[in-house]
Motif scaffolding. Structure first.
Motif, mmCIF file in Angstrom:
data_model
loop_
_atom_site.group_PDB
_atom_site.id
_atom_site.type_symbol
_atom_site.label_atom_id
_atom_site.label_comp_id
_atom_site.label_asym_id
_atom_site.label_seq_id
_atom_site.Cartn_x
_atom_site.Cartn_y
_atom_site.Cartn_z
ATOM 1 N N ASP A 75 39.039 41.887 20.097
ATOM 2 C CA ASP A 75 38.735 40.433 19.552
ATOM 3 C C ASP A 75 39.329 39.412 20.691
ATOM 4 O O ASP A 75 39.333 38.195 20.227
ATOM 5 N N ALA A 76 39.790 39.658 21.792
ATOM 6 C CA ALA A 76 39.974 38.611 22.865
ATOM 7 C C ALA A 76 39.634 39.350 24.129
ATOM 8 O O ALA A 76 40.000 40.614 24.377
ATOM 9 N N VAL A 77 39.557 38.478 25.432
ATOM 10 C CA VAL A 77 39.501 38.849 26.597
ATOM 11 C C VAL A 77 40.418 38.028 27.355
ATOM 12 O O VAL A 77 40.402 36.894 27.216
ATOM 13 N N MET A 78 41.046 38.666 28.335
ATOM 14 C CA MET A 78 41.955 38.090 29.175
ATOM 15 C C MET A 78 41.466 38.460 30.606
ATOM 16 O O MET A 78 41.536 39.688 30.999
ATOM 17 N N HIS A 79 41.017 37.565 31.169
ATOM 18 C CA HIS A 79 40.204 37.950 32.445
ATOM 19 C C HIS A 79 41.149 37.384 33.743
ATOM 20 O O HIS A 79 41.260 36.501 34.192
ATOM 21 N N LEU A 80 41.504 38.549 34.200
ATOM 22 C CA LEU A 80 42.362 38.475 35.497
ATOM 23 C C LEU A 80 41.945 38.777 36.651
ATOM 24 O O LEU A 80 42.206 38.871 37.890
ATOM 25 N N ALA A 81 40.837 39.715 36.714
ATOM 26 C CA ALA A 81 40.170 40.328 37.541
ATOM 27 C C ALA A 81 39.662 39.579 38.783
ATOM 28 O O ALA A 81 39.017 38.403 38.567
ATOM 29 N N ALA A 82 40.225 39.469 39.965
ATOM 30 C CA ALA A 82 40.005 38.513 41.000
ATOM 31 C C ALA A 82 40.216 38.898 42.447
ATOM 32 O O ALA A 82 41.381 39.930 42.293
ATOM 33 N N GLU A 83 39.566 38.686 43.342
ATOM 34 C CA GLU A 83 40.094 38.794 44.562
ATOM 35 C C GLU A 83 40.948 37.388 44.986
ATOM 36 O O GLU A 83 40.561 36.272 44.355
ATOM 37 N N SER A 84 42.286 37.685 45.431
ATOM 38 C CA SER A 84 43.422 36.646 45.456
ATOM 39 C C SER A 84 43.928 36.308 46.756
ATOM 40 O O SER A 84 44.853 35.638 46.921
ATOM 41 N N HIS A 85 43.723 37.105 47.962
ATOM 42 C CA HIS A 85 44.625 36.781 49.031
ATOM 43 C C HIS A 85 43.844 35.675 49.888
ATOM 44 O O HIS A 85 42.516 35.919 50.459
ATOM 45 N N VAL A 86 44.316 34.748 50.178
ATOM 46 C CA VAL A 86 43.725 33.495 50.972
ATOM 47 C C VAL A 86 43.324 34.140 52.313
ATOM 48 O O VAL A 86 42.444 33.695 52.947
ATOM 49 N N ASP A 87 44.235 34.664 52.928
ATOM 50 C CA ASP A 87 43.918 35.008 54.326
ATOM 51 C C ASP A 87 42.544 36.181 54.359
ATOM 52 O O ASP A 87 41.725 35.708 55.173
ATOM 53 N N ARG A 88 42.425 36.949 53.525
ATOM 54 C CA ARG A 88 41.292 37.715 53.334
ATOM 55 C C ARG A 88 40.096 37.132 53.012
ATOM 56 O O ARG A 88 38.943 37.333 53.587
ATOM 57 N N SER A 89 40.214 35.836 52.373
ATOM 58 C CA SER A 89 38.916 35.062 51.968
ATOM 59 C C SER A 89 38.652 34.235 53.120
ATOM 60 O O SER A 89 37.502 33.916 53.150
ATOM 61 N N ILE A 90 39.750 33.690 54.048
ATOM 62 C CA ILE A 90 39.020 33.218 55.159
ATOM 63 C C ILE A 90 38.336 34.110 56.153
ATOM 64 O O ILE A 90 37.390 33.732 56.860
ATOM 65 N N ASP A 91 38.894 35.498 56.242
ATOM 66 C CA ASP A 91 38.283 36.511 57.058
ATOM 67 C C ASP A 91 36.957 36.978 56.643
ATOM 68 O O ASP A 91 35.943 37.244 57.480
ATOM 69 N N GLY A 92 36.874 37.266 55.442
ATOM 70 C CA GLY A 92 35.544 37.507 54.657
ATOM 71 C C GLY A 92 35.603 36.918 53.330
ATOM 72 O O GLY A 92 35.791 37.557 52.143
ATOM 73 N N PRO A 93 34.743 35.734 53.133
ATOM 74 C CA PRO A 93 34.624 35.339 51.822
ATOM 75 C C PRO A 93 33.773 35.720 50.838
ATOM 76 O O PRO A 93 33.568 35.624 49.586
ATOM 77 N N ALA A 94 32.696 36.476 51.401
ATOM 78 C CA ALA A 94 31.782 37.167 50.594
ATOM 79 C C ALA A 94 32.228 37.980 49.417
ATOM 80 O O ALA A 94 31.604 37.634 48.176
ATOM 81 N N ALA A 95 33.306 38.754 49.660
ATOM 82 C CA ALA A 95 33.791 39.541 48.234
ATOM 83 C C ALA A 95 34.507 38.624 47.221
ATOM 84 O O ALA A 95 34.656 38.881 45.956
ATOM 85 N N PHE A 96 35.007 37.534 47.694
ATOM 86 C CA PHE A 96 35.469 36.467 46.864
ATOM 87 C C PHE A 96 34.305 35.726 45.928
ATOM 88 O O PHE A 96 34.517 35.536 44.666
ATOM 89 N N ILE A 97 33.193 35.422 46.747
ATOM 90 C CA ILE A 97 32.137 34.898 45.923
ATOM 91 C C ILE A 97 31.633 35.879 44.963
ATOM 92 O O ILE A 97 31.485 35.440 43.798
ATOM 93 N N GLN A 98 31.385 37.185 45.287
ATOM 94 C CA GLN A 98 30.979 38.026 44.412
ATOM 95 C C GLN A 98 31.714 38.664 43.061
ATOM 96 O O GLN A 98 31.144 38.411 41.933
ATOM 97 N N THR A 99 33.145 38.878 43.163
ATOM 98 C CA THR A 99 33.891 38.735 42.480
ATOM 99 C C THR A 99 34.399 37.851 41.286
ATOM 100 O O THR A 99 34.343 37.877 40.269
ATOM 101 N N ASN A 100 34.987 36.813 42.145
ATOM 102 C CA ASN A 100 35.291 35.486 41.340
ATOM 103 C C ASN A 100 34.191 34.420 40.718
ATOM 104 O O ASN A 100 34.622 34.056 39.681
ATOM 105 N N ILE A 101 33.038 34.706 41.310
ATOM 106 C CA ILE A 101 32.271 33.848 40.908
ATOM 107 C C ILE A 101 30.942 34.614 40.203
ATOM 108 O O ILE A 101 30.904 34.399 38.892
#
Length: 351
Positions: A75-101
């Protein structure tokens, strides 16, 4: 209701699952890819509750998402799945683009196809709630008013840029296709079951083990802190009572500098588990600041509090003490992580 929660074995997602199972009669379909930061242990008794269904799947897998929706018919979706660690996004942004976008796009398309096939009453009642961050708004300076629902977007890191993009996709699916979406933005969360790369658990565990406590810059960067169980309650209020197209800024009015947080942790630990070598503040080490480090985040939750009839229950001092006590009581959980999948020396202190 039957609620599909993505990322339900993550830090905030598991708190939402625990809340729904403990305080409602809802059925929870928990879709989680089970990446490094996911933990079934964090579900506690909900893991064994017949109203909890765990599906191991990637939100970026279109076929899997279509199958989950067709099988469980939420009946509803609560969407929390995400890569969330800023340091990791600086070291390797690809996973953040893939999961979050990409992942959010794939999920939206699967949900749109499912929602289109519902009957008129079910379509009207359906909700897609996207959980986001205050980091999409950029950084505040001294004297700037806190973020609100109408603050312009100004993301500064690969992580916050990926979350901003996902926010825009969610709103576009509302305006273009009519999908009844909601967005909430929150500030830094803390509490039980947080993976030991984030500020509070990292400092707590390093301090317990007598390791250095690295603090970016001079420690003056400021964050607004929200206890995770309070956030979970607020999120459930959003999915139940929020209006499609609405934005909800969820916070607790508890700003602290990073150095204040670190010193508070040291003093709480010293009172509970004294270190024969002396007060743990001696372990603080100031290190080179990370690239593009935002100075301050803070949310004004007034509009959300009024709309939802919700106010955060924990002040920071009480919540931090409860969090410290939880980590002291759950040593086996975090020791297994630090000895295996996780490098406890990683610099993650400036959230």
């Amino acid at each position: 209701m039957k609620i599909l929660v993505t990322g339900g074995c993550g830090f905030i997602g598991s708190a939402v699952v625990r809340h729904l199972i403990a305080r409602s009669d809802d059925v929870v379909v928990n879709v989680d890819k089970m990446t490094y930061a996911a933990s079934e242990d964090a579900l506690e008794s909900a893991l064994r509750d017949p109203r909890h269904i765990h599906v191991r799947a990637d939100i970026a897998d279109a076929e899997a998402m279509a199958q989950v929706l067709a099988t469980h018919r939420p009946d509803a979706v609560m969407h929390l799945a995400a890569e969330s660690h800023v340091d990791r996004s600086i070291d390797g942004p690809a996973a953040f683009i893939q999961t979050n976008i990409v992942g959010t796009y794939v999920l939206l398309e699967a949900v749109r196809a499912y929602w289109t096939g519902l009957g008129p009453a079910e379509r009207t009642a359906f909700r897609f709630h996207h959980i986001s961050t205050d980091e999409v708004f950029g950084a505040l300076e001294h004297g700037d008013p806190p973020f609100t629902e109408t603050t312009p977007y100004d993301p500064r890191s690969p992580y916050s840029a990926s979350k901003a993009a996902s926010d825009h996709l969610v709103r576009a699916w509302l305006h273009t296709y009519g999908l009844p979406t909601l967005v909430s933005n929150t500030t830094n969360n803390y509490g039980p079951w947080q993976f030991p790369e984030k500020l509070i658990p990292l400092v707590t565990l390093n301090a317990l083990e007598g390791k250095d406590l690295p603090v970016y810059g001079d420690g003056s960067n400021m964050r607004d802190w929200l206890f995770v169980d309070d956030h979970a309650e607020g999120l459930v209020r959003v999915v139940r009572h929020g209006q499609p197209g609405g934005t909800y800024a969820i916070g607790a009015r508890q700003p602290r500098t990073n150095l204040q947080v670190v010193t508070s942790i040291c003093r709480l630990l010293d009172a509970r588990v004294p270190d024969p070598a002396g007060p743990r503040e001696r372990l603080i080490r100031f290190v080179k600041d990370r690239p593009g480090h935002d100075f301050r985040y803070e949310i004004d939750p007034s509009a959300a509090e009024t709309a939802l009839g919700w106010v955060a229950a924990h002040d920071f001092d009480a919540g931090l003490a409860a969090t410290i006590d939880w980590y002291l009581a759950h040593r086996a959980w975090w020791e297994a992580i630090r000895s295996g999948r996780y490098d406890g020396q990683r610099l993650g202190t400036a959230a």
